[in-house]
Design an enzyme around this catalytic site. Structure first.
Site, PDB file in Angstrom:
ATOM      1  CB  THR A   1      -0.903   0.034   1.248  1.00 25.67           C
ATOM      2  OG1 THR A   1      -1.666  -1.161   1.286  1.00 25.67           O
ATOM      3  CG2 THR A   1      -1.834   1.236   1.206  1.00 25.67           C
TER       4      THR A   1
ATOM      5  CE  LYS B   1      -4.850  -1.171   1.535  1.00 26.48           C
ATOM      6  NZ  LYS B   1      -5.217  -2.379   2.187  1.00 26.48           N
TER       7      LYS B   1
HETATM    8  P1  NAP Z   1       5.401  -6.384   7.508  1.00 22.97           P
HETATM    9  O1  NAP Z   1       4.958  -7.620   8.195  1.00 22.97           O
HETATM   10  O2  NAP Z   1       6.031  -5.299   8.291  1.00 22.97           O
HETATM   11  O3  NAP Z   1       6.400  -6.850   6.308  1.00 22.97           O
HETATM   12  C1  NAP Z   1       7.072  -5.922   5.495  1.00 22.97           C
HETATM   13  C2  NAP Z   1       7.934  -6.682   4.520  1.00 22.97           C
HETATM   14  O4  NAP Z   1       8.593  -5.755   3.649  1.00 22.97           O
HETATM   15  C3  NAP Z   1       9.051  -7.490   5.205  1.00 22.97           C
HETATM   16  O5  NAP Z   1       9.264  -8.665   4.472  1.00 22.97           O
HETATM   17  C4  NAP Z   1      10.254  -6.531   5.083  1.00 22.97           C
HETATM   18  O6  NAP Z   1      11.512  -7.172   5.144  1.00 22.97           O
HETATM   19  C5  NAP Z   1      10.011  -5.973   3.684  1.00 22.97           C
HETATM   20  N1  NAP Z   1      10.674  -4.701   3.439  1.00 22.97           N
HETATM   21  C6  NAP Z   1      10.420  -3.512   4.039  1.00 22.97           C
HETATM   22  N2  NAP Z   1      11.227  -2.563   3.532  1.00 22.97           N
HETATM   23  C7  NAP Z   1      12.007  -3.156   2.605  1.00 22.97           C
HETATM   24  C8  NAP Z   1      13.022  -2.683   1.738  1.00 22.97           C
HETATM   25  N3  NAP Z   1      13.427  -1.401   1.731  1.00 22.97           N
HETATM   26  N4  NAP Z   1      13.618  -3.580   0.911  1.00 22.97           N
HETATM   27  C9  NAP Z   1      13.230  -4.879   0.900  1.00 22.97           C
HETATM   28  N5  NAP Z   1      12.270  -5.373   1.702  1.00 22.97           N
HETATM   29  C10 NAP Z   1      11.664  -4.523   2.541  1.00 22.97           C
HETATM   30  O7  NAP Z   1       4.192  -5.686   6.718  1.00 22.97           O
HETATM   31  P2  NAP Z   1       2.878  -6.368   6.112  1.00 22.97           P
HETATM   32  O8  NAP Z   1       1.795  -6.315   7.138  1.00 22.97           O
HETATM   33  O9  NAP Z   1       3.229  -7.640   5.432  1.00 22.97           O
HETATM   34  O10 NAP Z   1       2.491  -5.244   5.020  1.00 22.97           O
HETATM   35  C11 NAP Z   1       3.145  -5.143   3.769  1.00 22.97           C
HETATM   36  C12 NAP Z   1       2.387  -4.153   2.899  1.00 22.97           C
HETATM   37  O11 NAP Z   1       1.032  -4.599   2.723  1.00 22.97           O
HETATM   38  C13 NAP Z   1       2.310  -2.747   3.499  1.00 22.97           C
HETATM   39  O12 NAP Z   1       2.391  -1.775   2.480  1.00 22.97           O
HETATM   40  C14 NAP Z   1       0.934  -2.738   4.164  1.00 22.97           C
HETATM   41  O13 NAP Z   1       0.416  -1.426   4.284  1.00 22.97           O
HETATM   42  C15 NAP Z   1       0.126  -3.600   3.198  1.00 22.97           C
HETATM   43  N6  NAP Z   1      -1.034  -4.297   3.771  1.00 22.97           N
HETATM   44  C16 NAP Z   1      -0.975  -4.900   4.991  1.00 22.97           C
HETATM   45  C17 NAP Z   1      -2.111  -5.547   5.480  1.00 22.97           C
HETATM   46  C18 NAP Z   1      -2.117  -6.246   6.826  1.00 22.97           C
HETATM   47  O14 NAP Z   1      -3.209  -6.580   7.329  1.00 22.97           O
HETATM   48  N7  NAP Z   1      -0.961  -6.533   7.426  1.00 22.97           N
HETATM   49  C19 NAP Z   1      -3.287  -5.595   4.719  1.00 22.97           C
HETATM   50  C20 NAP Z   1      -3.299  -4.995   3.462  1.00 22.97           C
HETATM   51  C21 NAP Z   1      -2.153  -4.355   2.999  1.00 22.97           C
HETATM   52  P3  NAP Z   1      12.146  -7.583   6.580  1.00 22.97           P
HETATM   53  O15 NAP Z   1      11.583  -8.937   6.907  1.00 22.97           O
HETATM   54  O16 NAP Z   1      13.581  -7.604   6.358  1.00 22.97           O
HETATM   55  O17 NAP Z   1      11.723  -6.520   7.572  1.00 22.97           O
END
Ligand code: NAP
Length: 289
Positions: free
Chosen positions: A93, A168
């Site tokens: 997002t 979104k």
């Molecule tokens: P998360 O658990 O914090 O995971 C983030 C992921 O991105 C991790 O694998 C992290 O790697 C990687 N990452 C972050 N910065 C990076 C970079 N500069 N280079 C390479 N990898 C990087 O977050 P999430 O909940 O999965 O959410 C991911 C996305 O989906 C976000 O944009 C969020 O807003 C969206 N989203 C989330 C949800 C939800 O319910 N969680 C629902 C819809 C959409 P590391 O493991 O090394 O930290």
């Protein structure tokens, strides 16, 4: 078509599992390498320690990382090695501007880009039932649709590049209002000493029933706030929404209020908790009842 997945966080790990189950996933990458190595063994797919190496090996690159700067950094790396004619799908997002920027970087390499943010939480990612809002070239979407269907129950083409992220943003404004309403109402219920499980069950079946109440009602009222969806990530999304609204000179009062509440919680150290941690503030409203 061989697919590679970048970003194996709360959302990405579940997505990768479903891509593997459907036979599309060839390779994975995660910035923190251990996560990728563990998952690669489980899913029996190749693991790469560099984004550039993964991008050279597959026809479709999918990514789900945190914020705008992260998407652009990943896309810059992908652009170093990706084959012309490939397709990149970003499920993070971020802002519509970032989607357009990413599309421009990849267009120089004759690679299509789709902004394809999702809704449905970690449960949707795990169960393959996400709702996906897609911006970008419709032909490119049709080519990757079978891959996206492995993760999603609903895939809607919204229009040109950036329109998936705009859709979104609408979703996130709505989630802010739902979070405000559900956490406040449940704190009100608890102040009246109602039996909470029964209350949540009863209300879920009526006009006020919703996903957030059903999936987070019982955990929040038991003071459990494991993500789920990290509060700091929703805060990031709402700031995108506010910037879009300011550009269009439209007020978004509920979004402003939620940003303020989240900032108090982040300052208190709760940024990595689920967004239902807003319940912590709502409970304080009824402290003297
Ligand atoms: P998360 O658990 O914090 O995971 C983030 C992921 O991105 C991790 O694998 C992290 O790697 C990687 N990452 C972050 N910065 C990076 C970079 N500069 N280079 C390479 N990898 C990087 O977050 P999430 O909940 O999965 O959410 C991911 C996305 O989906 C976000 O944009 C969020 O807003 C969206 N989203 C989330 C949800 C939800 O319910 N969680 C629902 C819809 C959409 P590391 O493991 O090394 O930290």
């Amino acid at each position: 078509m061989k697919a590679g997945m970048i970003g194996l966080g709360a959302m990405g790990a579940g997505m990768a599992g479903n891509l593997a189950k459907a036979g599309f996933l060839a390779a994975i990458y995660n910035r923190t390498m251990e996560k990728a190595e563990t998952l690669a063994k489980e899913l029996n797919v190749a693991v790469f320690d560099r984004i550039e190496a993964l991008a050279a090996e597959v026809d479709v690159v999918l990514l789900c990382v945190s914020a705008d700067g992260d998407v652009l950094a990943v896309v810059e790396a992908i652009a170093q090695t990706i084959k012309p004619g490939s397709i990149v799908v970003d499920m993070s997002t971020v802002s519509s501007d970032t989607a357009r920027h990413a599309a421009a970087i990849l267009a120089e390499k004759r690679v299509s880009f789709l902004d394809a943010p999702v809704s449905g939480g970690v449960e949707g990612a795990k169960n393959g039932t996400l709702a996906m809002m897609v911006g970008g070239d419709e032909d490119a979407l049709e080519k990757v649709r079978p891959i996206l269907q492995a993760m999603s129950a609903r895939i809607i083409h919204m229009g040109i590049t950036g329109s998936g992220q705009a859709a979104k943003a609408v979703n996130q404004v709505m989630c802010a209002g739902i979070n405000q309403a559900v956490t406040e109402a449940l704190a009100f219920a608890q102040a009246q000493q109602l039996p909470m499980e029964k209350l949540i069950d009863a209300v879920s079946g009526g006009a006020a029933g919703n996903w957030f109440l059903q999936h987070r009602g019982n955990t929040m009222t038991n003071n459990k706030f494991a993500p789920g969806f990290k509060l700091a990530l929703h805060h990031k999304d709402l700031k995108i929404c506010r910037a879009m609204a300011e550009k269009a000179q439209i007020p978004l009062p509920l979004t402003d209020m939620t940003i303020g509440d989240y900032e108090r919680l982040i300052t208190a150290g709760y940024g990595d908790e689920d967004i239902s941690a807003l319940y912590r503030l709502k409970k304080q409203l009824f402290d003297n009842s």
